[in-house]
Every structure is written in C-alpha cells, then in structure tokens.
Design an enzyme around this catalytic site. Structure first.
Site, PDB file in Angstrom:
ATOM      1  N   TYR B 167       8.943  14.965 -16.538  1.00  0.00           N
ATOM      2  CA  TYR B 167       7.511  14.747 -16.270  1.00  0.00           C
ATOM      3  C   TYR B 167       6.681  15.249 -17.441  1.00  0.00           C
ATOM      4  O   TYR B 167       7.048  16.209 -18.098  1.00  0.00           O
ATOM      5  CB  TYR B 167       7.067  15.445 -14.972  1.00  0.00           C
ATOM      6  CG  TYR B 167       7.311  16.935 -14.941  1.00  0.00           C
ATOM      7  CD1 TYR B 167       8.541  17.450 -14.528  1.00  0.00           C
ATOM      8  CD2 TYR B 167       6.315  17.833 -15.301  1.00  0.00           C
ATOM      9  CE1 TYR B 167       8.756  18.816 -14.489  1.00  0.00           C
ATOM     10  CE2 TYR B 167       6.536  19.209 -15.258  1.00  0.00           C
ATOM     11  CZ  TYR B 167       7.755  19.689 -14.863  1.00  0.00           C
ATOM     12  OH  TYR B 167       7.982  21.040 -14.822  1.00  0.00           O
ATOM     13  N   MET B 169       2.952  16.747 -18.952  1.00  0.00           N
ATOM     14  CA  MET B 169       1.900  17.636 -18.436  1.00  0.00           C
ATOM     15  C   MET B 169       0.843  17.969 -19.491  1.00  0.00           C
ATOM     16  O   MET B 169       1.058  17.825 -20.685  1.00  0.00           O
ATOM     17  CB  MET B 169       2.505  18.919 -17.879  1.00  0.00           C
ATOM     18  CG  MET B 169       3.271  19.732 -18.890  1.00  0.00           C
ATOM     19  SD  MET B 169       3.634  21.379 -18.214  1.00  0.00           S
ATOM     20  CE  MET B 169       1.973  22.073 -18.076  1.00  0.00           C
ATOM     21  N   ASP B 170      -0.276  18.411 -19.004  1.00  0.00           N
ATOM     22  CA  ASP B 170      -1.397  18.863 -19.832  1.00  0.00           C
ATOM     23  C   ASP B 170      -1.809  20.255 -19.378  1.00  0.00           C
ATOM     24  O   ASP B 170      -1.541  20.651 -18.247  1.00  0.00           O
ATOM     25  CB  ASP B 170      -2.633  17.967 -19.603  1.00  0.00           C
ATOM     26  CG  ASP B 170      -2.628  16.708 -20.442  1.00  0.00           C
ATOM     27  OD1 ASP B 170      -1.760  16.579 -21.328  1.00  0.00           O
ATOM     28  OD2 ASP B 170      -3.488  15.846 -20.209  1.00  0.00           O
ATOM     29  N   HIS B 194       4.815  32.888 -16.661  1.00  0.00           N
ATOM     30  CA  HIS B 194       5.409  31.579 -16.406  1.00  0.00           C
ATOM     31  C   HIS B 194       6.901  31.600 -16.778  1.00  0.00           C
ATOM     32  O   HIS B 194       7.756  31.117 -16.031  1.00  0.00           O
ATOM     33  CB  HIS B 194       4.652  30.534 -17.233  1.00  0.00           C
ATOM     34  CG  HIS B 194       5.077  29.130 -17.003  1.00  0.00           C
ATOM     35  ND1 HIS B 194       4.792  28.443 -15.845  1.00  0.00           N
ATOM     36  CD2 HIS B 194       5.763  28.255 -17.785  1.00  0.00           C
ATOM     37  CE1 HIS B 194       5.270  27.214 -15.928  1.00  0.00           C
ATOM     38  NE2 HIS B 194       5.868  27.078 -17.089  1.00  0.00           N
TER      39      HIS B 194
END
Lengths: 285, 285, 285, 285, 285
Positions: B167, B169-170, B194
C-alpha cells in the site's frame, strides 16, 4: 493587473503537455512497412513542429499512467492547438490513447519586483490608476520582460537533461489555511524562502514553472529536469518542508520518466531495450 | 540535502510495482500451443530480468482490483523502464490489463542519524554550509550507506514469504494537523515510537519501505511480507493507533495476495487450483 | 497484539465479496444448450465450493452498481484465491463484469475482554511483556476463541435470510475528530452504546462484521441480513445517531438485494421474473 | 425505532430511479421493423409494470450524464428487482447503457409527531420500553400511517408535471458541523424552517422525498416536479440559504429533464424533435 | 422568491454546453463523400438551430479533456433538449464522444436591487408577504427585467471573440467558511468588490454568467470571451485574490480554446491546420 495585492508575472512559451498510453503489442503487430510509415510521418511532424518557432520534448514515462509524454512549446497559444490537431491525425495515434494533458504558459513570478514598482509609483506624483500611472506601471513591468536575463528564461528551450518529472500544483484555499487571503508581504516572504531552498539544488536540476489559471484544472505546472532521477526525490522532499509547500502546496499526479530525442522515436516505438535507447540519448548530448 | 529540518535517507533498489487484471477466459481459450509460447516467452523475460542485477516478485492478488502484481527491483532507474517496455511487448499482455503501478526507491530513513550529524558538525569549527562543512556532512551520510547492516538492507532481494500486502501512504498536510510543519524533534520522536511497535511483530513480518516523492502520486510505498495473512491485519491495525499513523498517516489502496515463484507462472496462468500452486510454493522454499 | 491501547479480536471465516454486472441480453442470446452448459458448470463449481469447508452466498443486487453479489466464506485465506480463480474460468464469466469486491475476515471485537485481561495480568506478578506474561496473555485470548458461543459466531454460515445489505466502513481520522487518538476507555464506552442500539433490532436482523485492515481499502465490512428490507433503513438510520457512528463512522457504498440459493442460479440467469424466484426462495427455507 | 433521539418515519412506495445513455445513432440504424419490435416490447413491459401495483415515470434528461431516466414505483421492494430484471432483457437495452441509479422508499418524516408521542407516553404510567409501552408507541405511529392525508401522500402516483429534477442528498457529518450530533429539538426546529420555505413554492412544485439509508450511497433522494423548469432553480437556490441546507445539506448530482408518457416512448426513441414530443405531452394531460 | 435573505435574479437564454472528444483518425478514414455528407448534415442542423430563436457557439478545445465544445442558447429550456436530441442523430456523432456538459440559464444577479426593493416595500404600508406586497414586489423585479440595459444583456448572442474559457463554480459551504450562512449585507459587499475587479478588465474580456442550481452539479457557469488567451489567466488570477473568490469560490474544470464559426466546421473536421482556421476566423469578424 496593477493591483497591489497581486504579483505581476512575465509569460513566455505557451506549453502543452500530453500524456499517452502506447499499445506496444498492437503497434508491434503491424507490418514493418506500416510501422516505418507511421514512424516516419510522426518524425516529420515532430521535426517540423520543432523547426517552427517552438520546441518538442519526448519522454518515456514509467508506470501505468502513461508511456509517452510530449511537451509542446509554441510562441502563440494557437500553436498548441495546431500541434494537437496535427498530431492527432497521425497514423501512429491508432496506438496512442491520450490519458492526460496540461495547458499552461511559461511564467516568471515577480513578487519582489511588483512590490518595488508599487513603492516607486507610490512616491511619484502620479495619481494611482490614472492613465499616466497605468502607463508608468506597465512600462516598468515591460522593462522586466525585456531584461536579457528574463528574456532568456522566458524563451529557453526544453532542457536537454536525461530525466523529467512533471506535476501540477495549487496553492491551498482551505477554511483556515488560505494562500489567497494572506497579506502580500507574507506571501512574498514565503516565496523567497521557497526559492532559496530550490537554489541549494543549483546545477543538479533545471526547473520550469508555468501558469495554467484560466486554462487548466490546476494553477501551475512544474517541470523538473535532471541527470539523476534521485534528484527529483531529494528536491521535492526537501521543498515539502518549506512553509510555502508544507502548508500551502497541493500537488497533482507526478509524471516521471526519461527524455529522448526526436530521432530516437523509432527506437522508443520499436521498444528495442530502453537501456540502448538511453545510452544513445546520453551519447547524443 | 544537509538541511537540519529534513531527515537524510539512504536509497537502494529502484522499485516498480505493476498490477494487472488477467483475462483468464480469454487466455484459456487460446490453443495449447499459443498458451505455451506466451508462457515460455514470459518466463524467459522474467528469468532474465531476475538474472540481471535486480529481482522480480510475482503475486496473485485477491479481489477485483487486480489479479497479478509484479514487483521489479533494478539497480538503476532505467532498469524499471526497461522491464516495463520489455514486458509490454510480450504476447501474454494481450490478456493482461495494467490497472495500477507504483514507482519508488527502497529507502532507509535517518531521523536519528541526521540529527546526530548536525550536532557533531555544530560542535566542529567548520562554517555551516561551507564546502568543507558540506563535504564533512556528505562523508558522514555516506558512511551510513556503506555500513554492512544498511548495505544489506538497501540491496536485499524480495522476501520469499508466502503473502504480500502493498500500500502507498502519505504524511498528512491538513489545515491544523500537518506533519511537515512539525519540529524535527517531534517527528523523530514519533518515528521512534512507530518503529518500536513495528518491532513487536519482529519475525512475523518483513517490511520494505520505499520513497516515491517526485516520482509517483503518494510519498511512500510499504510492502509487508508474511507467512500468515492475518499478520497484515494485526500489524496494520496496531500501528493505526500509534501517533505517527493515527494522526498523520494517509493510506492508499491495499493490494494483498499470495506470492509465487517465476517457475510457477504457468500454474498461475493455467489457473490450476491455487491451493496446488501454493503447496508448491511452500515446498519450493 | 498485547498492546493495552489496542483491542484484541477473534477471527473466523475469511470472506470475499464479489460484485458483478450481468449482461442479461448477451447471455439470453446464447443457444439454450450453451446457456445450460454455462449454468451447469457454475452450479457445479458453487456447489463444490460450498461443500468444501466454507460457504457461498448469492444475491441479486438492485440498481446499476451490480446485478450479482457472491459472498465466499473459506477457512483459509488461500481458499478465497481458489474460489476467485476457479470462478473466473467459468464460461458464465463471459457475461459477468466484476465491478467491486471486498476481502476481509469475520471478526469479533474484544473491547471489554481485552481491558479485563490487561487488568488481570496487571495484578499478577508477571513482568509485563515478559515471555511468561505474553504466554499468559495469549492463553486468555485463546480461551475466548474456544468458548462455544464465540466459536459458533466465528464459524456461522451465511444467514439464510431473504435480504442482504453489505457496506464497508472506516473509523474517522480527521484533524480534530479522530477515533484512533481517543483513550481506550472512551472507545470501549462508545462501542458498548453502539452494541446496545444494535440489540434493539434483535431478531429482526443478523449482522456479520468482518475486518479488512491490511487487506482492503476500508477497515471493516458489515453484512446485514433480514426478512424485511425496510429493516436495513431503520437500523442504519438509528445507528447513525449513536456517537460511534455519528461522529466516527465513514461509510462506503451500499450493496443491497435479495439472496437466492445455488439451485436457483438458473432462474436468476434466465431472468424468469424475480418475484417467482423469490417465492421459491421463501419456500426453500 | 422508539428512540427519543431518532425521528420516526412513514414509508410508502419503493422507488428505483434508473438513468441510461441512449445510443440514438445505433438505434436509428436498425431496420424499421426491428425498431418497431424493440419499441413495442418496451411499451408492453412498461405498461404492464404501470398496470401492476406501481407506477412508471419516463424523462428525457438534458446533458451528457444521461438521456433517459426511468422511475419505478413498486408496493414491495421485490417489485423493483422485478422491474429491473425484466427491463434489462429488452432488445431496447442493446442501445441503453445504465449509468446511474438510486434505490429508496418514499418517506414522510415525523419530527414533530415523534416528539409528541414520546411526550404523551412520558406522562403515561407505562414503563419506558416495556412491551406495553412499545405496543402503545407502535400503535400511535401506525395511526399516523393510516391517516387519510398521510396515506394519500405515501401512495401518490408520480406527479404528471412536465419537468422533473432528481438529486440525492446527505446530512453533513463534518468534524464540527454534524447533523447527527445535534439535539433532537434543534433538528426539529430546522426541519420546520425548511418546510416553511418549501411551502412558499406551494402550487409551483410537487416534491417527493424518499429515504435510501441502508440501500444506496446517499441518505435521501429528492424529486421535484414542476410545469416550469425555472422553478427548480428558484426553489433549490432559496432553500440553500435555510439553515438545514446551508450548513447541513450535501448534494449529489442533479438529473433534470422533461417527463413524457409511456405512449410517447416511440417518439422519444425515434428522436422526432423534442418540441413536438413536448407539445403532445402537454396535450395529453 | 421575495425572501430578504435571498438575492433575486433575472434569467435570459437557457444554455447548454456540450464537450466532445473528436476521433480525427476515424473521421479522416471515411470516404470523402461520407465526410462531406456528415459535414453538410451537421452544418444544416447548426445553421437551423442558430436561425431559430437561439445561438450556437463552436470552439476547438486544447488538451485531452475535449476537442470540441458546442454552446447552445435557446429561448426555452425545451430548446436545449431539442438541440441535443437532433445533434445526437447526426452521422458525425459516430466520431464524437460526449465527455462533459453543463445546463444553465443566463443570469443577472440583483444583490443591490433586491435590497433596495425590500427597503422600499418596508417603508410602504403593505403587509409583508400579503398578496398586495407580493404583487408590488414582483412588479419591481419585473421592471428590472424589462430595462433596456438588462434586456440586452439577458438576450445577448454569444460574444464573437476568438478565445473562450468556460468553467463551473460553487460558493463554498464549509464547516466554518460558508457563503450561505453569511448575512445578506456581507455577501452583497463582497459581490460589489468582485464586480469592481472584473471591471478593471473592461474591454479585454466579455463575461457571461449562468445559473445551474437545480439543473446541474455546480451552482454557476462562467464563460469568458477574449481576443487574447492570456487575458483568461490574468483575470482569473486577479480575481482569485478578491474575498468572494479567495475564501468562497470553488472551481470545476476549465475548458479553454478557440472559437470558430459554423461555416468553418468543415475546416475543423478536416483538421486543416488550425492556424489557417484561425486566420479565417479573424478575417470573418
């Protein structure tokens, strides 16, 4: 425009970016003769468009969004329509599906100069927006346009660097973050900062800004040209942190790939391994 | 970039993900001979692309968005264009419709190291951004790149695990929640958090992060590889609660499925029951 | 996941929803023999998929978004890929265009139980996140999974009610309203409220929740099954006012229609008036 | 629903709007015999659908979004599926491409009545939500449904006015402006205001509201019928300023055009100048 | 509307913009005879539509979004449907794909006049919204409509300038920035400012505003006509800074190109170099 809230700008080439999907299988299934004819016709047209007062850029785009990007430069807007109409009659277009485009005009923004002109005229005895004031204003803008440095930038040909990245952009007009509601001085300050960061990439990248307001769905187009495709990532990422971009930049899709020259069109169409194509591109320059 | 507000990064493989719909009925209706030829030609190309300095990943995607995902790794950007152009000339592509792609470059972010380098140079006698300072800076970044651990990660092949989830992502740039307006230290702190959560899935999943800024429509791509497809759900859900993702992550579409090896392409194309295919995949590893 | 901020969940069937447009005219124009063969082949496959360890649901969808929705249940993820690949080789698919899909896994959320497990372990002597603590944690979750009531819900077959409504959903991650930034207790409280409202429709509707994070573009899928299609409107409207939905629910498209059984596929394909079909469906149950 | 936060509603006809592009050139190229047969078959079906317990509306839509809108009314939801399936087997559909649809049920909202019922029951001796209380509640709602005025509105046929405008809408659930988080009384007050403005157009327009929650992608559908198409502009613009619409209305696409009767279908299909068609329409009423 | 919160407006021509992709290759491959017939039929229709009580504008659009834009003016709404239906039966439409449209009615907003009428009636003895008051109100609005200056603007033909730019727009209804929640006086003030900026482009551009609320997906359409395409950029950019646009304007796609006359249709279709076409256009005027 002569409006103290609106920066003046200078305009050069009219620019039309066109992106196409290329049906490699279908084109490859044509007879050699047909392919040669389709290629030669395209070469003739592109050469003549380039020979006229303009320029033509070609790039092989990576990814599914497009296979080919053509960048047309024309001295007059009508030249873009001419280029589009003539290209669309080529036999080659049986195997090219247009999937995106962008119409704009090469632009030099004048945040600093506009402020200076308003200041100078403010200290003159001319009545603001009188016809004398307007004439004086226009003359000062016009002087910017004819300065050799600006003239050169306004009418520069497409940079012959190996890689190109094109993307459109807007300045945000959100409910609380709105570029167009900011005072002139604040916008000018951010544009200066933005320019400084760009200049830390001096020599690594050539940037062409064009304005599309009133002509296309985004406000500006940005073309980056470099000899190393990693530079696009480094530059755009760095800029994303400067205030003008971080808070006010809205970006469209990115169209990135490798430029090639008109004589190499046949190689691109035949699909003879791109590395070969690229070696030739490098050699040609 | 040498900008104290911008983390440096190291780059490895150039990566092109390509997603295709496969017309199983149309391919199945070809004669056995034609199918064999189309399959063999594809095998030859994929094997040669893998044998060159790069890698090729294949996955059967579940759902209507795509049937097949090909992941190309290439040492140079031009290799992605080469892989794309060569694949698109295969007879097989008569039954494959490209429906998505993602162009990026494998990336190791250096939030911590960048801060340390700026600190170290800050206590040196070098004048900031002088050519000596720049050279010292670049040398320190370069040292990171050549560390064995980093070099191994930058040039690791596609993880041979049974399942893959990709996927894009931004990081959000909203009107009040804006990653790119945060102080460096705050971003660094969130990236550390994270990473910690990711590490609680150590051994269960292999993650490949690649950067796409300047090249594609999202800023990063994430590939997750696991032996159990439930791990994707557990990991992504857990991460959704950490601050960097909860507040700042914007996610594109998810492309999830089962990897298979190049020699199994024929099985995938013939559509002989996927379970059989998967048993073979498991056996091959 | 063992993270006190993240609710644990139990997973049952892997689920694949597939939506198709059906070319009634094209299929109707085939010879009776061809139609019979295409129908029989489809019946054989669907029966065998249902006979395997899973289930198959069929529904006639109202509106232009789709004509047919197939819901596959499989014990393993690979079974979804198998079902998809096998179906896509059917002759029938010449007249079915896939237009949407959703991949997920049946899920029981454990907001309450997770909090209790953390509380219990907090008063034990085990060192948090030590291997003993982890083992104890996992054992307690696992006990939930094997409870007869949960096991029954995790592996229940598709409810044989006449009407079905499927929609995907997310929890909002806005700039100020962000589900994933809320404290655990607040989320748990809202989920309890949400459940209470659902229970006022007890007996009128059967609800199946499945999780899709890491697998598809929305976080959850919701299937509602009822004997009266008006119930969908009443339930979803009532829930829209509860805080979890009003403030945090983001909903995708709704796919609503009438279930029918596998033996009725021929009736659906022949298009012999749906009311007749529905009488039979009612009779069959 | 019996929830004091949720207005009750009464439901009448199930409604299916279907929008189609019409290939006028392709249909016109058929032989006269084929056209006549396709037209006659369509007439037969539409007449029979209208003769059954329901209604059928036809409209020529202006613009590229659609050429034809069919509005089906059916007493039961299954009737919509029947109408759709039967229409899609018509030869005529070879030249009609479905491009949009909307499934809903005619709805009378009961903001005022619901509050009154809760008030009345609050002063009774019944225990809230006991089975007696529920029975009393349901009886009071049911009494609304059988009132002659409401029954007439719930089962009114499609208004035979010359022009129709259909659009779907939602109530906003933004981060700070959220209809579903407002107190009941505030919502009720705004709905009253909204109704008052609508009534200043009394006689000029007939409005049909239908609910689609749980069935389609928007919460409500609005059909406006008028003898003057300018009325749509005046009404919708005026309403846009009332608080319920200004702050909370979210609108989908607008589908506007001219109604015609079933016997005029042939004229529409043959494309004999619309003005003629419209004169006939006017005459027929 | 007679609502003190809602500005009255005057309406003139009904307007239908239609945008088409033109398959130049397919049309060019027809026999000369067929092309001539298709062209002549189109000319006949367009001439007759123009000769009727209306107007027809033609423009060659630059970019991939469309090749041709037709602007129909009709005295009655039904005339738009007639124009659309008749055009869609032309042989020429085999090579034209409709890709966008916009239905609206030429509009003069009356922010100032409406306020004055309410003020005047407020000082009269008439009871507000009594039938006498309504009659007096309507008479005053009607007087505006029949003023020679307004009548001329309401029924002006399409400006015969060389370039056209069309775009739709909305007034923002955000959560905190909401045009429709502003007091009348504030809106009126901003519209005056907006008009002043427009007037600094007096002579350079002709602007046609049309209203589409209740008829199409945007609230207004704007057509700009100029002899220099750069004027579109200068005007729209300047206006973007005025408060009504900066904070409240939401803009759709821009459709920009070169107008040509009906007799030049053949030149456009044959694709004989657009510059030639444009010289002729210039000469014709």
């Amino acid at each position: 425009m002569r409006n103290p809230n609106v920066p003046e700008s200078l305009e050069g080439w009219w620019i039309l970016h066109r992106m196409f999907s290329f049906d490699r299988r279908g084109f490859g299934a044509l007879s050699g003769k047909k392919r040669a004819r389709a290629t030669d016709d395209a070469l003739d047209l592109l050469n003549s468009l380039k020979a006229e007062d303009g320029d033509v850029g070609l790039a092989q785009i990576v990814g599914h969004k497009a296979d080919l990007m053509i960048t047309h430069y024309a001295r007059a807007y009508d030249g873009l329509a001419h280029a589009q109409g003539a290209f669309d009659r080529l036999e080659l277009t049986d195997h090219l599906v247009p999937c995106e485009s962008f119409t704009s005009v090469l632009e030099l923004g004048l945040y600093d100069a506009t402020a200076k002109i308003h200041d100078e005229l403010g200290t003159s005895n001319l009545k603001p927006h009188s016809s004398e004031w307007n004439a004086a204003f226009d003359q000062k803008v016009s002087r910017q346009k004819s300065s050799p440095r600006n003239a050169e930038r306004l009418w520069a040909k497409i940079p012959p660097r190996r890689y190109v990245s094109f993307y459109p952009m807007d300045k945000k007009r959100g409910e609380s973050v709105n570029w167009y509601s900011l005072p002139y001085a604040e916008r000018a300050r951010m544009m200066v900062e933005h320019g400084k960061i760009g200049r830390t990439f001096h020599g690594l990248v050539t940037q062409v800004i064009s304005g599309a307001i009133g002509h296309d769905d985004w406000e500006w187009g940005v073309d980056l040209y470099a000899d190393d495709p990693l530079v696009f990532k480094k530059l755009v990422y760095t800029m994303r942190f400067d205030e003008a971009s971080a808070r006010f930049g809205e970006f469209g899709r990115f169209w990135t790939g490798m430029q090639f020259t008109i004589p190499q069109l046949g190689v691109f169409l035949a699909g003879e391994a791109s590395p070969a194509l690229l070696e030739q591109t490098a050699a040609l320059r």
